[in-house]
Write a protein that holds these residues in place. Sequence first.
Motif, PDB file in Angstrom:
ATOM      1  N   ILE A 204     -10.802 -37.639  32.704  1.00 52.63           N
ATOM      2  CA  ILE A 204     -12.093 -37.083  32.314  1.00 52.63           C
ATOM      3  C   ILE A 204     -12.338 -35.806  33.105  1.00 52.63           C
ATOM      4  O   ILE A 204     -12.152 -35.782  34.324  1.00 52.63           O
ATOM      5  N   THR A 205     -12.741 -34.748  32.431  1.00 53.90           N
ATOM      6  CA  THR A 205     -13.005 -33.454  33.060  1.00 53.90           C
ATOM      7  C   THR A 205     -14.409 -32.981  32.710  1.00 53.90           C
ATOM      8  O   THR A 205     -14.795 -32.996  31.541  1.00 53.90           O
ATOM      9  N   VAL A 206     -15.152 -32.581  33.731  1.00 57.06           N
ATOM     10  CA  VAL A 206     -16.483 -31.997  33.542  1.00 57.06           C
ATOM     11  C   VAL A 206     -16.371 -30.492  33.745  1.00 57.06           C
ATOM     12  O   VAL A 206     -15.836 -30.033  34.754  1.00 57.06           O
ATOM     13  N   SER A 207     -16.872 -29.735  32.783  1.00 58.77           N
ATOM     14  CA  SER A 207     -16.791 -28.274  32.847  1.00 58.77           C
ATOM     15  C   SER A 207     -18.168 -27.685  33.137  1.00 58.77           C
ATOM     16  O   SER A 207     -19.186 -28.200  32.677  1.00 58.77           O
ATOM     17  N   THR A 208     -18.184 -26.598  33.882  1.00 61.63           N
ATOM     18  CA  THR A 208     -19.451 -25.930  34.217  1.00 61.63           C
ATOM     19  C   THR A 208     -19.291 -24.421  34.179  1.00 61.63           C
ATOM     20  O   THR A 208     -18.200 -23.885  34.421  1.00 61.63           O
ATOM     21  N   VAL A 209     -20.398 -23.730  33.893  1.00 64.17           N
ATOM     22  CA  VAL A 209     -20.393 -22.272  33.955  1.00 64.17           C
ATOM     23  C   VAL A 209     -20.523 -21.782  35.394  1.00 64.17           C
ATOM     24  O   VAL A 209     -20.419 -20.585  35.651  1.00 64.17           O
ATOM     25  N   GLY A 210     -20.758 -22.714  36.319  1.00 68.80           N
ATOM     26  CA  GLY A 210     -20.869 -22.326  37.725  1.00 68.80           C
ATOM     27  C   GLY A 210     -22.201 -22.676  38.346  1.00 68.80           C
ATOM     28  O   GLY A 210     -22.702 -21.935  39.206  1.00 68.80           O
ATOM     29  N   ARG A 211     -22.805 -23.790  37.944  1.00 67.34           N
ATOM     30  CA  ARG A 211     -24.026 -24.267  38.587  1.00 67.34           C
ATOM     31  C   ARG A 211     -23.653 -24.829  39.946  1.00 67.34           C
ATOM     32  O   ARG A 211     -23.160 -25.961  40.062  1.00 67.34           O
ATOM     33  N   VAL A 212     -23.867 -24.059  40.979  1.00 66.11           N
ATOM     34  CA  VAL A 212     -23.428 -24.443  42.323  1.00 66.11           C
ATOM     35  C   VAL A 212     -24.126 -25.716  42.787  1.00 66.11           C
ATOM     36  O   VAL A 212     -23.502 -26.584  43.408  1.00 66.11           O
ATOM     37  N   ASP A 213     -25.417 -25.860  42.465  1.00 63.24           N
ATOM     38  CA  ASP A 213     -26.112 -27.081  42.874  1.00 63.24           C
ATOM     39  C   ASP A 213     -25.493 -28.310  42.212  1.00 63.24           C
ATOM     40  O   ASP A 213     -25.327 -29.362  42.840  1.00 63.24           O
ATOM     41  N   GLY A 214     -25.107 -28.183  40.937  1.00 60.10           N
ATOM     42  CA  GLY A 214     -24.467 -29.286  40.231  1.00 60.10           C
ATOM     43  C   GLY A 214     -23.078 -29.587  40.742  1.00 60.10           C
ATOM     44  O   GLY A 214     -22.671 -30.753  40.813  1.00 60.10           O
ATOM     45  N   MET A 248     -22.477 -13.567  31.962  1.00 55.58           N
ATOM     46  CA  MET A 248     -22.965 -14.909  32.268  1.00 55.58           C
ATOM     47  C   MET A 248     -24.163 -14.817  33.213  1.00 55.58           C
ATOM     48  O   MET A 248     -24.005 -14.593  34.418  1.00 55.58           O
ATOM     49  N   PRO A 249     -25.375 -14.995  32.708  1.00 51.19           N
ATOM     50  CA  PRO A 249     -26.575 -14.878  33.544  1.00 51.19           C
ATOM     51  C   PRO A 249     -26.568 -15.792  34.768  1.00 51.19           C
ATOM     52  O   PRO A 249     -27.216 -15.470  35.765  1.00 51.19           O
ATOM     53  N   ILE A 250     -25.822 -16.906  34.722  1.00 50.71           N
ATOM     54  CA  ILE A 250     -25.776 -17.830  35.858  1.00 50.71           C
ATOM     55  C   ILE A 250     -25.282 -17.121  37.118  1.00 50.71           C
ATOM     56  O   ILE A 250     -25.647 -17.489  38.242  1.00 50.71           O
ATOM     57  N   ARG A 253     -27.777 -15.920  39.631  1.00 54.23           N
ATOM     58  CA  ARG A 253     -28.343 -16.947  40.506  1.00 54.23           C
ATOM     59  C   ARG A 253     -27.355 -17.354  41.588  1.00 54.23           C
ATOM     60  O   ARG A 253     -27.711 -17.480  42.763  1.00 54.23           O
ATOM     61  N   TRP A 254     -26.099 -17.587  41.205  1.00 60.15           N
ATOM     62  CA  TRP A 254     -25.041 -17.934  42.156  1.00 60.15           C
ATOM     63  C   TRP A 254     -23.863 -17.012  41.872  1.00 60.15           C
ATOM     64  O   TRP A 254     -23.189 -17.151  40.851  1.00 60.15           O
ATOM     65  N   ASN A 255     -23.610 -16.077  42.785  1.00 60.35           N
ATOM     66  CA  ASN A 255     -22.535 -15.121  42.536  1.00 60.35           C
ATOM     67  C   ASN A 255     -21.164 -15.752  42.794  1.00 60.35           C
ATOM     68  O   ASN A 255     -21.055 -16.926  43.160  1.00 60.35           O
ATOM     69  N   MET A 256     -20.126 -14.963  42.610  1.00 56.93           N
ATOM     70  CA  MET A 256     -18.779 -15.500  42.674  1.00 56.93           C
ATOM     71  C   MET A 256     -18.406 -15.989  44.078  1.00 56.93           C
ATOM     72  O   MET A 256     -17.650 -16.944  44.222  1.00 56.93           O
ATOM     73  N   LYS A 257     -18.953 -15.365  45.107  1.00 60.07           N
ATOM     74  CA  LYS A 257     -18.675 -15.836  46.471  1.00 60.07           C
ATOM     75  C   LYS A 257     -19.309 -17.212  46.690  1.00 60.07           C
ATOM     76  O   LYS A 257     -18.674 -18.111  47.275  1.00 60.07           O
ATOM     77  N   ASP A 261     -17.268 -20.639  47.438  1.00 57.68           N
ATOM     78  CA  ASP A 261     -17.572 -21.515  48.583  1.00 57.68           C
ATOM     79  C   ASP A 261     -17.787 -22.955  48.128  1.00 57.68           C
ATOM     80  O   ASP A 261     -17.327 -23.898  48.789  1.00 57.68           O
ATOM     81  N   ALA A 262     -18.503 -23.132  47.010  1.00 56.73           N
ATOM     82  CA  ALA A 262     -18.737 -24.485  46.498  1.00 56.73           C
ATOM     83  C   ALA A 262     -17.432 -25.153  46.081  1.00 56.73           C
ATOM     84  O   ALA A 262     -17.229 -26.362  46.309  1.00 56.73           O
ATOM     85  N   LEU A 263     -16.517 -24.374  45.508  1.00 60.13           N
ATOM     86  CA  LEU A 263     -15.228 -24.932  45.094  1.00 60.13           C
ATOM     87  C   LEU A 263     -14.354 -25.257  46.298  1.00 60.13           C
ATOM     88  O   LEU A 263     -13.586 -26.222  46.281  1.00 60.13           O
ATOM     89  N   LEU A 264     -14.465 -24.450  47.358  1.00 62.63           N
ATOM     90  CA  LEU A 264     -13.724 -24.756  48.588  1.00 62.63           C
ATOM     91  C   LEU A 264     -14.179 -26.076  49.198  1.00 62.63           C
ATOM     92  O   LEU A 264     -13.393 -26.790  49.824  1.00 62.63           O
ATOM     93  N   GLN A 265     -15.456 -26.412  49.008  1.00 61.29           N
ATOM     94  CA  GLN A 265     -15.998 -27.653  49.559  1.00 61.29           C
ATOM     95  C   GLN A 265     -15.842 -28.845  48.618  1.00 61.29           C
ATOM     96  O   GLN A 265     -16.126 -29.979  49.005  1.00 61.29           O
ATOM     97  N   PHE A 266     -15.396 -28.599  47.385  1.00 61.40           N
ATOM     98  CA  PHE A 266     -15.274 -29.686  46.417  1.00 61.40           C
ATOM     99  C   PHE A 266     -14.170 -30.637  46.876  1.00 61.40           C
ATOM    100  O   PHE A 266     -13.093 -30.202  47.277  1.00 61.40           O
TER     101      PHE A 266
END
Length: 331
Positions: A204-214, A248-250, A253-257, A261-266
């Motif tokens: 199962i894979t969950v995809s996101t546009v980059g909601r860092v909080d999610g 992508m308007p998101i 709110r949360w830029n690529m850096k 960072d969120a992906l490094l902590q995943f």
Amino acid sequence: MPPADLHPFGLPAHDFARAAAGRVRLGTLGGQAGALKAYQALFRDGNPEGVLQACPAFSVPEIRSVQREPSLEGEVFKFTQRVPGATVGQGDSARAFDDLSTESVLIPMIGKRQIRTYTLCVSSQVGCAMGCGFCETAQMGLIRHLSPHEIVAQWFSAAFAVGLRPSNIVFMGMGEPLDNLDNVLTAINVLKDQNGASVPVSKITVSTVGRVDGIRRLGEQLHQPGWHRLNLAVSLNAPNDAIRSELMPINRRWNMKELQDALLQFPIYGGGKLCIEYVLIPGVNDSQQHAREVAEFVEPLNRHYMNQTDRGSARCMVNLIPYNPRRNSPW
């Protein structure tokens, strides 16, 4: 529609069995055992007989259309299902939608053993609030979230109405899954239940546009037993903040850096791969320089992964997707 606390598509097996105890009798089985047997029969064989005893109003959303398209690895099946409407907005600006549909796609894939399996792409919302400029669904805006049972119904219809039991599930249909995370997590909990659909969480894979909080919330969920191998995909679609904020308007709110960072902590469990989705839009994000910038974005993620796991392989898989123009597309 049966009460939410008795809907078999909205509850894992043992929760349903407790809620439906005393309402089901299958042969000599009653109580929780009878309810559990009814749940198993529904998910394993598509037989609703026992469930209907507990939930007389139980039904599966009607399939409105099935579209078949050829591909190199077999037929692609796209199907829509009718779901209840909603009212969006308030006062004079309110818009009433009496009749809505979900969209799902069964995608054939031939693996190394030359065996064809199917990946089911499910929707988590009707419409989407993320506003990505290249996306057809974004033009609708968000109409409403899908409930857990409306999400699980897409799997059920694929398996028993279309007749193709999916091997994999990807939350890449209509909507932003992390914008409806509570319902998505409940649906996954049902889908991975071994007494029900029994889809391995690693499939199962969950995809996101980059909601860092999610992404952070989803990462916390991965620490729970039975959730370690859930997969994450990220729609990157741009090499830098300037282009990504335009597409992508998101990203405003949360830029690529912050996303990096969120992906490094995943969390990293087992294989722990990340899928980086990248829609190629000619003349916008497809130059050689853009490719180098994408490589620079994923490099720290790969290095961190290899340091943490002693693996020689990269963590990120970049999935290049040819752009399929939406209506009134500027590209």
